[in-house]
Design an enzyme around this catalytic site. Structure first.
Site, PDB file in Angstrom:
ATOM      1  CB  THR A   8      41.883  34.813  39.133  1.00 45.72           C
ATOM      2  OG1 THR A   8      42.037  35.052  40.539  1.00 45.72           O
ATOM      3  CG2 THR A   8      41.251  33.446  38.954  1.00 45.72           C
ATOM      4  CE  LYS A  13      39.117  37.483  42.775  1.00 42.71           C
ATOM      5  NZ  LYS A  13      39.777  38.572  42.021  1.00 42.71           N
ATOM      6  CD  GLU A  38      52.388  47.805  40.730  1.00 46.49           C
ATOM      7  OE1 GLU A  38      52.099  48.645  41.596  1.00 46.49           O
ATOM      8  OE2 GLU A  38      53.343  47.886  39.945  1.00 46.49           O
ATOM      9  CG  ASP A  67      39.825  44.170  40.751  1.00 49.39           C
ATOM     10  OD1 ASP A  67      40.867  43.538  41.012  1.00 49.39           O
ATOM     11  OD2 ASP A  67      39.551  45.247  41.324  1.00 49.39           O
ATOM     12  CB  SER A  68      35.710  41.110  43.668  1.00 48.10           C
ATOM     13  OG  SER A  68      36.753  40.164  43.781  1.00 48.10           O
ATOM     14  CG  PHE A 147      37.992  33.448  48.520  1.00 45.35           C
ATOM     15  CD1 PHE A 147      38.459  34.741  48.306  1.00 45.35           C
ATOM     16  CD2 PHE A 147      37.009  32.961  47.674  1.00 45.35           C
ATOM     17  CE1 PHE A 147      37.951  35.524  47.282  1.00 45.35           C
ATOM     18  CE2 PHE A 147      36.493  33.742  46.634  1.00 45.35           C
ATOM     19  CZ  PHE A 147      36.962  35.027  46.446  1.00 45.35           C
ATOM     20  N   GLY A 148      38.630  34.763  51.645  1.00 44.36           N
ATOM     21  CA  GLY A 148      38.596  36.200  51.942  1.00 44.36           C
ATOM     22  C   GLY A 148      37.704  36.530  53.126  1.00 44.36           C
ATOM     23  CG  ASP A 150      33.290  34.233  51.191  1.00 46.29           C
ATOM     24  OD1 ASP A 150      32.739  35.270  50.796  1.00 46.29           O
ATOM     25  OD2 ASP A 150      33.703  33.346  50.417  1.00 46.29           O
ATOM     26  CG  HIS A 175      30.590  39.725  45.102  1.00 41.93           C
ATOM     27  ND1 HIS A 175      30.406  38.633  45.924  1.00 41.93           N
ATOM     28  CD2 HIS A 175      31.928  39.936  45.061  1.00 41.93           C
ATOM     29  CE1 HIS A 175      31.586  38.227  46.375  1.00 41.93           C
ATOM     30  NE2 HIS A 175      32.516  38.993  45.865  1.00 41.93           N
TER      31      HIS A 175
HETATM   32  P1  ITT Z   1      43.416  38.031  41.491  1.00 42.67           P
HETATM   33  O1  ITT Z   1      43.712  39.518  41.394  1.00 42.67           O
HETATM   34  O2  ITT Z   1      44.588  37.185  41.112  1.00 42.67           O
HETATM   35  O3  ITT Z   1      42.158  37.639  40.788  1.00 42.67           O
HETATM   36  P2  ITT Z   1      42.906  38.642  44.288  1.00 42.67           P
HETATM   37  O4  ITT Z   1      42.431  37.818  45.452  1.00 42.67           O
HETATM   38  O5  ITT Z   1      44.122  39.505  44.503  1.00 42.67           O
HETATM   39  O6  ITT Z   1      43.129  37.671  43.048  1.00 42.67           O
HETATM   40  P3  ITT Z   1      41.366  41.046  43.879  1.00 42.67           P
HETATM   41  O7  ITT Z   1      42.542  41.887  43.562  1.00 42.67           O
HETATM   42  O8  ITT Z   1      40.124  41.214  43.043  1.00 42.67           O
HETATM   43  O9  ITT Z   1      41.700  39.512  43.786  1.00 42.67           O
HETATM   44  O10 ITT Z   1      41.017  41.249  45.411  1.00 42.67           O
HETATM   45  C1  ITT Z   1      39.760  40.999  45.881  1.00 42.67           C
HETATM   46  C2  ITT Z   1      39.800  40.762  47.380  1.00 42.67           C
HETATM   47  O11 ITT Z   1      38.493  41.082  47.885  1.00 42.67           O
HETATM   48  C3  ITT Z   1      40.034  39.295  47.720  1.00 42.67           C
HETATM   49  O12 ITT Z   1      41.394  38.999  47.908  1.00 42.67           O
HETATM   50  C4  ITT Z   1      39.214  39.134  48.985  1.00 42.67           C
HETATM   51  O13 ITT Z   1      39.951  39.593  50.079  1.00 42.67           O
HETATM   52  C5  ITT Z   1      38.043  40.073  48.745  1.00 42.67           C
HETATM   53  N1  ITT Z   1      36.955  39.338  48.081  1.00 42.67           N
HETATM   54  C6  ITT Z   1      36.551  39.448  46.782  1.00 42.67           C
HETATM   55  N2  ITT Z   1      35.572  38.583  46.514  1.00 42.67           N
HETATM   56  C7  ITT Z   1      35.337  37.913  47.642  1.00 42.67           C
HETATM   57  C8  ITT Z   1      34.459  36.858  47.996  1.00 42.67           C
HETATM   58  O14 ITT Z   1      33.654  36.292  47.096  1.00 42.67           O
HETATM   59  N3  ITT Z   1      34.477  36.427  49.244  1.00 42.67           N
HETATM   60  C9  ITT Z   1      35.305  36.953  50.162  1.00 42.67           C
HETATM   61  N4  ITT Z   1      36.196  37.910  49.916  1.00 42.67           N
HETATM   62  C10 ITT Z   1      36.219  38.399  48.658  1.00 42.67           C
END
Ligand code: ITT
Length: 190
Positions: A8, A13, A38, A67-68, A147-148, A150, A175
């Site tokens: 990742t 993460k 991609e 992936d989340s 992050f994200g 949260d 999750h």
């Molecule tokens: P990688 O693909 O490199 O692992 P990414 O951040 O691009 O990193 P994803 O494609 O899986 O990962 O996108 C998931 C998005 O969903 C992430 O960027 C956050 O915006 C959100 N997300 C997933 N898990 C989260 C969490 O635990 N807390 C907050 N936001 C989350």
């Protein structure tokens, strides 16, 4: 197994995965320049497998990818698999503001996070684990951890947003924590 690649590019993460898998005693290494493909899949499962397989092939080591995304009921499950690209915006803060704007005047604030973790082996074998957490979106951000999305997300039964939790607290309810707990159980010998 003693060494895996954590496939990742998201440092949040990495922290959560390393903390959750610590009991296994695996050495976790980063991508170290290996590019991630991609994300062309339309499901978490497909995208997690794409990332994990690419890293396993490139390094010859088992590789773990997550992936989340967040699925908002009132938005028909959006942004879901496309959470990282929501609104084509550049950072978490802008994406959170975009989500708040889309949810303005919306009283049904139910949402859930989904994580699919795939462990891919260089011989092509795959293990897949899914975790989910339900909750609701607040009307403004709270907390600086995580992050994200949260800071906007209050899990069911919690007074703290996921950005107000420690890593351990987030692992217990999140999750990703739930998906990784299944991986941990599958790899713990009794
Ligand atoms: P990688 O693909 O490199 O692992 P990414 O951040 O691009 O990193 P994803 O494609 O899986 O990962 O996108 C998931 C998005 O969903 C992430 O960027 C956050 O915006 C959100 N997300 C997933 N898990 C989260 C969490 O635990 N807390 C907050 N936001 C989350």
């Amino acid at each position: 197994m003693n060494r895996i690649v954590v496939a990742t590019s998201n440092p949040g993460k990495v922290r959560e995965i390393e903390e959750a898998l610590a009991p296994l005693g695996w050495r976790c290494q980063g991508l170290e320049g290996v590019p991630l493909p991609e994300e062309t899949g339309t499901t978490y499962e497909e995208n997690a497998a794409l990332k994990a397989c690419a890293a396993a092939m490139a390094t010859g080591l088992p590789a773990l990818a997550d992936d989340s995304g967040i699925e908002v009921l009132a938005l028909g499950g959006q942004p879901g698999v496309y959470s990282a690209r929501f609104g084509n915006l550049g950072n978490d803060r802008e994406r959170n503001l975009h989500l708040l704007e889309k949810m303005r005047h919306q009283t049904d604030r139910r949402a859930k996070f989904v994580s699919v973790v795939v462990l891919a082996y260089p011989d092509g074998k795959l293990e897949e684990y899914r975790g989910e957490v339900e909750g609701q979106l607040l009307e403004g951000p709270r907390g600086d951890n995580g992050f994200g999305y949260d800071p906007l997300f209050l899990p069911v039964g919690s007074d703290l947003t996921m950005a107000e939790m420690s890593l351990e607290q987030k692992r217990a309810v999140s999750h990703r924590g739930r998906a990784l707990a299944k991986l941990l159980a599958a790899h713990t010998s009794y």
